[in-house]
Enzyme design. Sequence first.
Site: not given
Length: 585
Positions: A331, A445
Amino acid sequence: MATLRPDTLAASLARIFEGRMIDRASWFALTGGEPLFSEGDPSDTLYLVRSGRLGVFRLDADQPPHMLGVVKTGEPVGEMAMLAGTPHTATVVALRDSEILALPREAFFEAARTEPDLMVELSRLMIHRARERTAGASEPSVFGFVSARPRPIRAFVERIGAAIQAMGFTCQVIDQSALTSAAEWFSRVEGDHDYVLYVAEQDQPAWANLCARQVDRMFIVGSGLLAPPAALPRRMGFGDGRRLTDLILLRDPRMHQPANTRIWLEALQPDRWFHCVEGVASDAERIARVVTGTAVGLVLSGGGARAYCHIGAIKALEEAKVPIDFAGGSSMGAVVAAGPALGWSYERLDFEIRRAFVDSDPLSDLAVPIIAMSRARKVAGLLERAYGDIDLADLALPFFAVSSNLTSGRIEAHRTGLMRRAMRASIAIPGVLPPVVIDGQVLVDGAVLKNFPTSVMRQLNSGPIVGVDMSQTRGVDPQSLENPPSWWKWILSGAWKAGPPIVSILMRSATITTDTEMKQSRADADVLILPRLDSTDIRDWKTYDGPVATGYEATKAALADLPCPVTQIRHCPTEEPKPSAEAEV
């Protein structure tokens, strides 16, 4: 601390194997890649390596084999399980063509009664090996460098050897002149030096093939401006299809960025690849750290706007002159870790992150939430401006960005491909940004499945891992949830640019990590940094200087607490190996 006395142990073993028990000992040969025994096999035999090298591996489900250590000529193997009478706990495989002597358990105990030093020295050996494996030592020490370009590579390998010697190790570079030497000569040279580097030029195919059989790992050295040769030797794994072969692409100093890496990767399919500039000492030193297991890998966790702490951590590492040889993250951690991988200084990283996330409003293009709260057009534009058409394979340092594959239920470690696409997948928080589809796989993510991907780094780098983890830091403002603003106040105040409070809930939900996963990920870090940042909301992109300062101070505190330099942390001569240094600020 137990002191290993190899001469005493070798003499005792020789008297047993080659003395009165010679008729009960058996001799056999293993070809490179052939197993001696596997985890779980019964342990009724003591083995002695007469020539060659064996590797000790741990095999975990869904993970590449992890090397625990190397057994060299004159050393026993299988002694722990044999003495304990338990099944073998690891798999042992010939790293090259090897000769083995085997003695049944009963014969060993019978002979040991006449060798009072043997059991003492075996105990010392077992303690020594246990300490080495806990500290990450006993890694491969014989490496081959095989040229895949017309220009000689000997000078480059000599610079690596000199860098290894500057670290305090002994190192010998061996060329084609050793082609006619006997196997005993190779074993003697390898036994006399900490590291041995074999170098073969492109016009030396016979020597190159011998190197491929002789070394623990091999580097193919080529040029990104040239096409890879049709035939090159390979250093194969032990029947698992893995290649113990890495790639180094050298480039002219006038060529600022690597290029054409994908062509070489498709031809060679190496485990790892490295980019070096011809004649640059720092690049030779970096490969020397890779060879000696002292290369530093930086791993940064996800955390939304709280990941600004990572920028301060990089500043502290740069000031302390801690090298970063590998980089990766999940991320926003991946976004920040990409800076060192691109060769950016702290100043350049600070500028780019401020421009992309502080001066802009990355989540302000709100949409009707059919798939996600945001259209992600603004995020895509920011990534394209930052990375253009850069391929991950062409980065200055080895780098990975982790995403979560909703199709397969596994993590994806992006190491090749269009950088902006991989980074877009790594930050696609479910419900906030739309998923990314790559090759028919739905990716979101990376923090969903692996917020702190130290295990991915460990597969790439046997050296120290510096990890900055924001997993437990609170990132949702309870006040904004207990007393949410009315929609018109929310619009008039400009808070809508950061997204509604539900964005915080979605982002925090995506980065929650189980205690078991967190403990395991943190255990893989040799230097663990835990900045305490309770006051910054996970979506507060405008709050920048505070988190950066917090990450900086936490990293400085962690480095100050180390017993030795970061590069040596896995080899610190302490009674109890210290797996991590933590700092909370």
